[in-house]
Every structure is written in C-alpha cells, then in structure tokens.
Design an enzyme around this catalytic site. Sequence first.
Site, short mmCIF file in Angstrom:
data_model
loop_
_atom_site.label_atom_id
_atom_site.label_comp_id
_atom_site.label_asym_id
_atom_site.label_seq_id
_atom_site.Cartn_x
_atom_site.Cartn_y
_atom_site.Cartn_z
CG ASP A 1 39.75 44.56 37.25
OD1 ASP A 1 40.60 44.32 36.23
OD2 ASP A 1 38.41 44.87 37.17
CD GLU B 1 43.09 46.72 34.70
OE1 GLU B 1 43.40 46.00 33.33
OE2 GLU B 1 42.04 46.64 35.21
#
Length: 624
Positions: free
Chosen positions: A340, A369
């Site tokens: 993330d 990400e």
Amino acid sequence: MKRSLLFLFILISLKSFSQDLYPTHWWVGMNNPELQLIIHRQNVAHETVTLMKYKGVKVVRQHKMESPNYLLLDLEISKKAKPGKLEFKITNLQSPEAVSYKTFQYELKSRSTENGKTRVLGVNSSDFVYLLMPDRFSNGDPSNDRFTDLRDTDLDRNDKYARHGGDCKGVVNKLDYLKDMGVTTIWCTPLIENDMPRMKEVGYELAGFHGYWFTDHYKIDKRYGGNEAYKSMIAAAHSKGLKVIHDAVYNHVGLYHWMNLDPPAKDWINQWPEFTPPNHRDAAVFDPHGSVYDNTNMLKGWFVRHLPDLNLANTYVANYLIQNAIWLVEEFGFDGFRVDTYKYCDEQFLNNVNAALLDQYPTVTTFVEAWGHDVAANAYFVQNTMDLPFNHNAMGALDFPLCEAIHNSLTRPAEWTGGINALYLTLAEDFLYKDPMKNCLFLDNHDMNRFFSVVGEDLQKFKAGMALLLTMRGIPQLYYGDEILMKNFKNPTDQEVRLDFPGGWAGDPVNKFQASGRTKEENEAFEYIKTLANYRKKSTAIGKGKLMQYIPQNAVYTYFRYDDQQTVMVMMNTGNETRKVNTQRFNERTDGFTSVKNIITGQVLPLDQIELKPWETFIGELVK
Ligand SMILES: [Ca+2]
Ligand SMILES: [Ca+2]
C-alpha cells in the site's frame, strides 16, 4: 490456594510481558542470523537483561532509545541453534528490593519445510486475483463481530461507515464459489489489527473496517478471527489450490499503535509542527527539477491526521518492519504481497525490504500501489528499463495507467490518442517496465468507482472490460462484487463502493453467491467472467505467452496472445457501427490457421468471417 494464585499472577504477568516483545517469536535456520528484538516494558532501559546460556545464540549489542521503556537487543542466531526457548534474566540494579529478579522466555521455532512447495508460492500472470474487503464480504462467525475491549465497539450493517462483521471464516465459506468462478488467488484488504476508534474522515465517522490503520503488526484483528483464523484461511485456500496475497502497509501506522502512543524515540515518526498532509504527487519523488521541500512533504507528510507517518530512514524502524514482513511470511505462509501507499515511502527502505524478503523467500512475489499518473511515473517505482539516479527493485506495480486507458477506451470515442487508441498507446509504452507481465491489471478497486458504473451500466461494455482484464498481459485482479454487477460511484465517499456482498450474512434477503439469487443480467455477467477465467486457467498463451497488438482501425482493436502451443485472438469493436473485420493484416499471427473457435460460444468460424456489432468483443482460439 495462595501458591496457585501467585502462579496465576506470574502467568498473567509473563503473558502481558511477552506481548511486549517484537517480533513475538522467531525461527532458527533463517538466512540472516541477526535478529533485533524490541523489549517494550516500563523503564526496561534501567534494567539489566542477560541471556542465559543457549547454544548458538548470543546477544551482540544492545540499544537504548530516548524512552526508558525500550531496550533493543541484537541477537545472533547461528546455524548451530536448535529450536527452543531462550531464557532472559532481568536484574533491576536500581531498586533490588523491588522486583529484582525476573526471567522471560523467547521462543525460537523450527521453520516450515513447505515454503515454495505448498505455501509461499508466488503469484504470476497465470493467476486470477480476487480482491475483497473481509468486513464486507461474508460473516462466517457472528461471535467475533464485536469486542467490548476494543476501541470501536460499533457494529451496524445499516451504517456504511461502521463495521459489519465479515471475517476469515466467511472467506473460507466462499472459497468454492471463488474457485468455481475461476479465481486462483485471494487478496484481502489488511487483516492486521486496527484497534482504533472511529475517526473523522471527510466529515464522516469512519471505522477501520478497511484495515489500513495498523495498531499491532503481529496480530490479525480478532474481529476477523485472529492469527489462527488467518492461518486456517490460508491453509484452506492452499488445500483447494488457491493462493493468498497479503496487503502490507509500511508508510504509516494508526494513531493508537504503540509506536505513536509510547514512541521509543521522537524520530521513529516523521514530526511536523502541525498536521501536514503529503502533496500526493508521485512527481515530487522523481522529478529531476523537483525541490527538496516538495519531496520531503511527499515522503514525510501524514496521509491523514490519524495515520502517523513512519520514519523509514530510521534504522530501527526499518529493521522492525523488515523483520515483521519476514515474520508474516514464515508465520502465515501466504504467497505474495501487495504493498500500500508505496510512493509515500522512503525509497531506499523499499528496496531494502524487498531485497530482504527475496533473500529469505525467493518464491514470494510483490506488486505495489505506486498509483503513477502515467506509464513512466508508474514504471519509476518498479524494476524498469530507464537510466535513473535511483533504481527501484519492486517486481511489479498495480497498473493504474492501464486501468485508466481501459476506462478511456470504453467511455470515449476512438480518436488519435483517445478512446481505444489510449489503450493501444499505453501498452506500447510497456518498454519502460522491465517485465510488464508482473504488473497487476484491474478495472477498479476499493478506492475507485465501480467498473459497471464507469461504463454506464452497459453490459456489453462491461464484458469488453472483463475480456480485456482476462486476456491482457499481466496479473488480472477482479474487485469483489463486480461479477454480480455491484455499482456505485464513490460519492460522497469510498464507502459507496465497499458495500456488503448480498448473501454474505445469514438471513440476507437475497444470496448472490448463488445463481438463483442473481438477476438474468447478473448471471450473464457472472457466467461470462467464469467462462473466460476458467479458459484462462488452461491457456498457456494468455497465462504466460506474448502479446502482439495492432493499431486500432475503424475503432476495432485487435491483439493476440500466443506461444508455441496456442494463439488467442481478441477483437473489440469500440465504434457504433457493425464491422466486418479484414484479418489480412494479421498474417504474421494467423498464418497456418484456417479458423477460429469462439471461447464463449464454442462456435468455429473461418478467419475471414468475423463480424462485430457495436461494442462486441470476440475472443477466439485459432484452429489449424
Ligand atoms: Ca464475524
Ligand atoms: Ca511517508
């Protein structure tokens, strides 16, 4: 009686004490013999901690922090060390009349011999990933829905901002559903403990049901069933031939993480005189003309008020997170990572954690990400072909530019660089990635508008998107509920695209896990995905083969996936007129073949007789 009470007291104190050791336990036989053990306990820095004799293990260094509540021990665990319990003696020289002598144990376990065989398998382009939010997918165990000893005790399915009770057992219950659909891999948004009260975000009291507010890196939230439930879920998935991706967050922790409540030192967390959010610009990380001001703000700003930003350039913080990443793999045996908020993290730290993981687990895979705004920006954050001052080592990225290009293709007319040409041009820039097959391809996720809404709830366009998703290069990812045409824009907040899967709770009025609970249109969508995904499972050309695309003509886009055994042709009409496709210019891929078998209908057609209605997609395997 007294004795047993005393014994109980010791047990309890030992138990609470052991919870303050990070990592909670470790293993013998790790590649890296070093382990930095954090002891968190009031005034521990004033005490003397001694390791009792244990073959193959020694304390080589100890570190004191600004806070007296921490002592860090660097252990060296040689190849000679056997599994067992280390025993530490604590002597409090400051006040010997108080608790002057205590011991605590630290377990060294034996490692799994199944890594790379039946667990830690890695995820690749022949997989099909299903992203789900555990709180919203299925409630397999109502007894774990709420706990009065956690900070958020709300449970209300009528409130989109509250927790709803889904859990690991719920996922286990639906593994057959997923497998039947052709899914090979599950990615759950984080299951790590989020012991946070509801926090105000854009005017709403949001619960940490999405999982990105970590409060203890070594605990799976007990509302999902705790560590054992996660182990069981992974074991159940593996036993059915499914893999699991673990969602990691290095950038920040929740406000109620011990690192923030009782910081070892001020510089474990990036400090600002007042709340300072990042600029969210990927460019601020790599811009050759960029300022230190913007770069610092991007990497050290706090994502939101309640997510303290970790100082990943601090060696202790870095060690803690790297060890935790390794611990998670050995403890749970999942197959790959999704990372993330990647572009907000210290760059050298990211390379270090990736390298450490690969050194220990050569089969574990990672996609990140980065959310780059175009191909170059996205490729910057992974292994790429560019000559840059800093080279990232992540294997693959979530392919945001390709997702946007697909949306563009399905919502705008074919223009020189727009519509379907945007997809063609975006793929042409794959030369910037070292291996674009390692990217994760998707149409939407928990932070985006639902794909069915993006394409105006048009089933033909929806199928076109699914066809691209399941035949294009890379690792495809479907967002839970898309297969039953769940819709919504993230207005007013993301919670609109994070609704419960109907049928995931006992007593739900409809159950869309079953065909009988779905509408005709929903079944058509589901069956389309299922047919393609199950074909994909056996297709070497789509799973591992090459991609060749042709310049779109008359709004018709054609590409091939191929290897030595198989050639798959995909054609998509993004115009408003029916088109008969002349396949002459595809000779270099079609030579030697006479006809093509439609994968969806099974119909076999001569190659020169393909006609596409507006927004029709044809997927066929070439036949000799
Ligand atoms: Ca539950
Ligand atoms: Ca940061």
